[in-house]
Design an enzyme around this catalytic site. Sequence first.
Site, PDB file in Angstrom:
ATOM      1  N   GLU A  94       0.829  -1.213   0.000  1.00  0.00           N
ATOM      2  CA  GLU A  94       0.000   0.000   0.000  1.00  0.00           C
ATOM      3  C   GLU A  94       0.861   1.260   0.000  1.00  0.00           C
ATOM      4  O   GLU A  94       1.466   1.614   1.011  1.00  0.00           O
ATOM      5  CB  GLU A  94      -0.936   0.008   1.210  1.00  0.00           C
ATOM      6  CG  GLU A  94      -1.896  -1.162   1.261  1.00  0.00           C
ATOM      7  CD  GLU A  94      -2.892  -1.164   0.113  1.00  0.00           C
ATOM      8  OE1 GLU A  94      -3.215  -0.073  -0.418  1.00  0.00           O
ATOM      9  OE2 GLU A  94      -3.343  -2.256  -0.265  1.00  0.00           O
ATOM     10  N   GLU A 120      -6.044   4.078   7.634  1.00  0.00           N
ATOM     11  CA  GLU A 120      -5.504   3.556   6.373  1.00  0.00           C
ATOM     12  C   GLU A 120      -5.438   2.036   6.382  1.00  0.00           C
ATOM     13  O   GLU A 120      -5.697   1.388   5.370  1.00  0.00           O
ATOM     14  CB  GLU A 120      -4.127   4.151   6.079  1.00  0.00           C
ATOM     15  CG  GLU A 120      -3.573   3.743   4.734  1.00  0.00           C
ATOM     16  CD  GLU A 120      -4.489   4.075   3.563  1.00  0.00           C
ATOM     17  OE1 GLU A 120      -4.550   3.266   2.619  1.00  0.00           O
ATOM     18  OE2 GLU A 120      -5.156   5.136   3.583  1.00  0.00           O
ATOM     19  N   ARG A 153     -16.421  -4.428 -11.740  1.00  0.00           N
ATOM     20  CA  ARG A 153     -16.983  -3.168 -11.227  1.00  0.00           C
ATOM     21  C   ARG A 153     -18.415  -3.415 -10.749  1.00  0.00           C
ATOM     22  O   ARG A 153     -19.213  -4.013 -11.448  1.00  0.00           O
ATOM     23  CB  ARG A 153     -16.975  -2.106 -12.308  1.00  0.00           C
ATOM     24  CG  ARG A 153     -15.575  -1.672 -12.671  1.00  0.00           C
ATOM     25  CD  ARG A 153     -15.645  -0.453 -13.588  1.00  0.00           C
ATOM     26  NE  ARG A 153     -14.322  -0.006 -13.954  1.00  0.00           N
ATOM     27  CZ  ARG A 153     -13.627   0.892 -13.253  1.00  0.00           C
ATOM     28  NH1 ARG A 153     -14.128   1.433 -12.171  1.00  0.00           N
ATOM     29  NH2 ARG A 153     -12.433   1.259 -13.666  1.00  0.00           N
ATOM     30  N   ASP A 202     -15.197   3.801  -1.662  1.00  0.00           N
ATOM     31  CA  ASP A 202     -15.328   5.250  -1.510  1.00  0.00           C
ATOM     32  C   ASP A 202     -15.537   5.646  -0.054  1.00  0.00           C
ATOM     33  O   ASP A 202     -15.001   6.664   0.406  1.00  0.00           O
ATOM     34  CB  ASP A 202     -16.479   5.783  -2.358  1.00  0.00           C
ATOM     35  CG  ASP A 202     -16.179   5.749  -3.864  1.00  0.00           C
ATOM     36  OD1 ASP A 202     -15.024   5.479  -4.234  1.00  0.00           O
ATOM     37  OD2 ASP A 202     -17.121   5.997  -4.646  1.00  0.00           O
ATOM     38  N   SER A 221     -12.253   5.482   1.697  1.00  0.00           N
ATOM     39  CA  SER A 221     -11.478   6.652   1.310  1.00  0.00           C
ATOM     40  C   SER A 221     -11.979   7.905   2.028  1.00  0.00           C
ATOM     41  O   SER A 221     -11.179   8.742   2.476  1.00  0.00           O
ATOM     42  CB  SER A 221     -11.555   6.841  -0.211  1.00  0.00           C
ATOM     43  OG  SER A 221     -10.807   7.954  -0.605  1.00  0.00           O
TER      44      SER A 221
END
Length: 126
Positions: free
Chosen positions: A36, A77, A94, A103, A106
Amino acid sequence: MGKMQESPFKGKTGLVRLINAFGYSLDGFRAAFRHEDAFRQLVLLEAILIPMAFIVHAAPLARALLVASSLATLIIELLNSAIEAAVDHTSLERHPLAKRAKDMGSAAQLLGLINLAVVWGLVLFG
């Protein structure tokens, strides 16, 4: 509905469980650092900020908030990366729910970084 299979490590207790859990945690740190980019970038940032928290002139509680807000970004994170890995493991196609999960992870990190900036700003300039 059939019985769900549980991990063979779930039955461990006491010191064995703690030792196993510590090992899994180290594996998680290594995986995050290896795979990452965002985690590596945050580790670098926090390697600067956390020592600075002990250098700046601030009350002990303010120092604790500086360190806690810094560690929070790393924690967020790790969770965000775990969500992404679990979603990708489930399917690489997807899908709106996969996008939503990623999302949201995030967005959690964005809030963590805003919190970091606000706490450091208030302690240093407030």
